[in-house]
Design a protein around this motif. Structure first.
Motif, short mmCIF file in Angstrom:
data_model
loop_
_atom_site.label_atom_id
_atom_site.label_comp_id
_atom_site.label_asym_id
_atom_site.label_seq_id
_atom_site.Cartn_x
_atom_site.Cartn_y
_atom_site.Cartn_z
N LEU A 86 0.84 -1.20 0.00
CA LEU A 86 0.00 0.00 0.00
C LEU A 86 0.88 1.25 0.00
CD1 LEU A 86 -3.28 0.93 1.39
CD2 LEU A 86 -1.40 2.27 2.35
N VAL A 87 0.53 2.19 -0.87
CA VAL A 87 1.21 3.49 -0.89
C VAL A 87 0.16 4.57 -0.62
CG1 VAL A 87 3.05 2.78 -2.45
CG2 VAL A 87 0.95 3.73 -3.40
N CYS A 88 0.57 5.59 0.09
CA CYS A 88 -0.36 6.68 0.44
C CYS A 88 0.40 8.00 0.43
CB CYS A 88 -0.97 6.43 1.81
SG CYS A 88 -2.02 7.79 2.40
N GLY A 141 -3.21 3.77 -2.74
CA GLY A 141 -3.11 2.75 -3.78
C GLY A 141 -2.66 1.42 -3.21
N LEU A 142 -3.38 0.34 -3.55
CA LEU A 142 -3.05 -1.01 -3.07
C LEU A 142 -2.66 -1.87 -4.27
CD1 LEU A 142 -2.93 -3.09 -0.80
CD2 LEU A 142 -5.38 -3.46 -1.11
N TYR A 143 -1.39 -2.17 -4.35
CA TYR A 143 -0.89 -2.93 -5.50
C TYR A 143 -0.70 -4.40 -5.11
CZ TYR A 143 2.06 -4.59 -9.29
OH TYR A 143 2.57 -5.31 -10.34
N ASP A 144 -1.20 -5.28 -6.00
CA ASP A 144 -1.07 -6.73 -5.81
C ASP A 144 -0.16 -7.27 -6.90
OD1 ASP A 144 -1.33 -9.51 -5.60
OD2 ASP A 144 -3.40 -9.36 -4.89
N VAL A 183 -2.40 -5.67 -10.51
CA VAL A 183 -3.50 -4.70 -10.50
C VAL A 183 -3.33 -3.76 -9.30
CG1 VAL A 183 -5.99 -4.38 -10.19
CG2 VAL A 183 -5.14 -6.18 -11.71
N LEU A 184 -3.56 -2.49 -9.58
CA LEU A 184 -3.55 -1.46 -8.53
C LEU A 184 -4.98 -1.03 -8.25
CD1 LEU A 184 -1.83 0.66 -6.81
CD2 LEU A 184 -2.24 2.22 -8.73
N GLN A 185 -5.45 -1.25 -7.03
CA GLN A 185 -6.70 -0.65 -6.58
C GLN A 185 -6.35 0.69 -5.93
OE1 GLN A 185 -9.47 -3.20 -4.29
NE2 GLN A 185 -7.92 -4.83 -4.52
N TYR A 186 -7.14 1.70 -6.23
CA TYR A 186 -6.78 3.01 -5.67
C TYR A 186 -8.03 3.85 -5.43
CZ TYR A 186 -7.58 5.13 -10.28
OH TYR A 186 -8.15 5.57 -11.45
N VAL A 187 -7.85 4.83 -4.53
CA VAL A 187 -8.87 5.86 -4.27
C VAL A 187 -8.15 7.20 -4.24
CG1 VAL A 187 -10.53 6.81 -2.64
CG2 VAL A 187 -10.42 4.34 -2.99
N ASN A 188 -8.62 8.11 -5.07
CA ASN A 188 -8.11 9.47 -5.09
C ASN A 188 -9.14 10.35 -4.40
OD1 ASN A 188 -7.24 12.07 -5.63
ND2 ASN A 188 -6.55 11.60 -7.69
N ALA A 189 -8.82 10.79 -3.17
CA ALA A 189 -9.75 11.61 -2.38
C ALA A 189 -9.39 13.09 -2.52
CB ALA A 189 -9.71 11.17 -0.92
N GLY A 190 -9.79 13.66 -3.65
CA GLY A 190 -9.57 15.09 -3.88
C GLY A 190 -8.13 15.48 -4.05
N HIS A 191 -7.25 14.52 -4.34
CA HIS A 191 -5.82 14.78 -4.41
C HIS A 191 -5.39 15.02 -5.87
CE1 HIS A 191 -2.02 14.71 -2.23
NE2 HIS A 191 -1.48 14.05 -3.24
N ASN A 192 -4.16 15.52 -6.02
CA ASN A 192 -3.59 15.60 -7.37
C ASN A 192 -3.55 14.22 -8.00
OD1 ASN A 192 -2.07 17.67 -5.47
ND2 ASN A 192 -2.12 18.58 -7.52
N ASP A 193 -3.88 14.13 -9.28
CA ASP A 193 -3.88 12.83 -9.94
C ASP A 193 -2.47 12.26 -10.02
OD1 ASP A 193 -6.56 13.14 -10.33
OD2 ASP A 193 -6.43 13.65 -12.46
#
Length: 416
Positions: free
Chosen positions: A228-230, A288-291, A296-306
């Motif tokens: 996981l990266v944040c 971002g959660l990378y497997d 595959v990377l699952q991710y959520v962008n919560a109002g952040h820079n892309d």
């Protein structure tokens, strides 16, 4: 006889000079021994009574644009403000005046003389005196009274300045301690080491704008395959922002240990932040959660820079799926977990807005286009070199050189 009278006059002058010297000695000793403000006024009062023969006294000192009673002996006077300069004739603000000439109430009629005390051409105090020694009403004697009063006012002003400096120093020390604690807390938020192995290469760069920055990054290996990266950015700066970010980090780590899925993690973090800040502060974040097993990377962008995903071949992708910033409302109105294919040799680049919100002399923004251009040209460099090249480029672009308007955070993940 003339010689006898002259000798008697001289002896009288010496007597009063001796009293004046004793008065000066008493008040200067009190100043030297660091007497407090109240004690200085008492010593002034007793000195005039004991050494100069004054039998009635009232000292009014200018404070907050009003004259306040600070020392008195004789008629009972009210302690609160009693008069203003506007109520006195103009000539009484420059030289002593008989009280009988003043339009004051009966409580002041027991005094004989009003003596103004001036500093830098402005009246700072008035001394009402009465029943003085008949020979101690000369201009020279009144001049000494004004001098003694000026010494007192100067000492009182110095005491106040000393107290203000002491209070200021204590406040500064308290703020400095808060900053040191916040800095220590912030350092504990960042991972102490980053995973760099046969599967991943990770690099982080953090440049705080102030002593306590508002950016945060984290990298957590969940198991042999998942990482996981944040990257996050809190609104505001300083200690409150640092504390809110520490809540975010603690909540994230707790939820990860519980094996919670990414959507639930984001909802719970939003609830935690809203509960702690009441919607007054918010955090933008990318998680971002990378497997590695599925690439595959699952991710959520919560109002952040892309974040930018650069595969080994093909155009860069902007990872924008997610939700609004966290902490501004009790429940997120929408949430979409994005999915991205991340094959070997891909580069995931995440950052905060301090990297893009850099302006040249013509107010052109470095922006995402500047970041993407540099990544495209240097994406295969070692990640530490890649970050150095980006920083060098924005420093050249920036009209303020090394001075940036916000924190800068970069977090890169390369899949091997």
């Amino acid at each position: 006889m003339p010689q006898t009278a002259a000798l008697a006059s001289l002896e009288k002058q010496l007597f009063f000079k001796e009293r004046e010297l004793r008065a000066l000695l008493e008040i200067t000793q009190a100043i030297t021994h660091d007497a407090n403000e109240a004690d200085l006024y008492k010593i002034y009062q007793f000195t005039l009574i004991g050494q100069l023969g004054v039998r009635q006294l009232a000292l009014y000192v200018l404070e907050d644009r009003q004259f306040r009673l600070k020392a008195s002996f004789g008629p009972k006077l009210q302690a609160g403000p009693q008069f203003s300069l506007a109520s006195l004739p103009s000539h009484c603000q420059a030289q002593p005046c008989p009280v009988s000439e003043l339009d004051l109430s009966a409580e002041w009629q027991g005094f004989e003389l009003l003596v103004p005390v001036r500093q830098q051409e402005a009246v700072q105090a008035f001394v009402f005196i009465g029943t003085t020694h008949a020979d101690y009403m000369t201009r020279e004697a009144l001049g000494f009274l004004e001098t003694l009063s000026n010494i007192l006012l100067g000492a009182v002003a110095n005491r106040r300045l000393a107290r203000q400096r002491e209070a200021s120093m204590m406040a500064e020390a308290a703020v400095r301690r808060e900053i040191e604690i916040a800095q220590q807390v912030q350092q504990l938020l960042f991972p102490q080491s980053l995973p760099n192995n046969q599967h991943f290469a990770v690099q982080a760069t953090y440049l705080p704008h102030t002593e306590i920055g508002g950016d945060y990054y984290d990298v957590v290996e969940l198991d042999t395959n998942r990482l996981l990266v944040c990257v996050a950015d809190v609104s505001g700066k300083g200690v409150p922002a640092s504390l809110l970010m520490s809540n975010f980090q603690a909540g994230l780590r707790t939820l990860l240990r519980q094996g919670t899925n990414l959507a639930t993690i984001v909802h719970e973090l939003n609830h935690l932040l809203f509960r702690n800040s009441g919607g007054e502060k918010f955090i933008t974040a990318f998680l971002g959660l990378y497997d590695r097993s599925t690439q595959v990377l699952q991710y959520v962008n919560a109002g952040h820079n892309d974040p930018l995903l650069l595969p080994d071949g093909g155009p860069a992708q902007r990872l924008h799926d997610g939700t609004v910033m966290l902490g501004i409302m009790p429940k997120l109105p929408m949430l979409k977990v994005g999915l991205a294919k991340v094959p070997p040799h891909s580069l995931l680049f995440t950052y905060t807005d301090g990297l893009t919100e850099v302006f040249d002399a013509q107010q052109n923004e470095y922006g995402e286009s500047g970041v993407l251009s540099m990544l495209t040209r240097h994406r295969y460099l070692p990640l530490s070199r890649l970050h150095q090249e980006l920083l060098s480029d924005i420093r050249r672009f920036n009209a303020s050189g090394e001075k940036f308007a916000d924190d800068i955070t970069m977090l890169s993940l390369r899949v091997k």
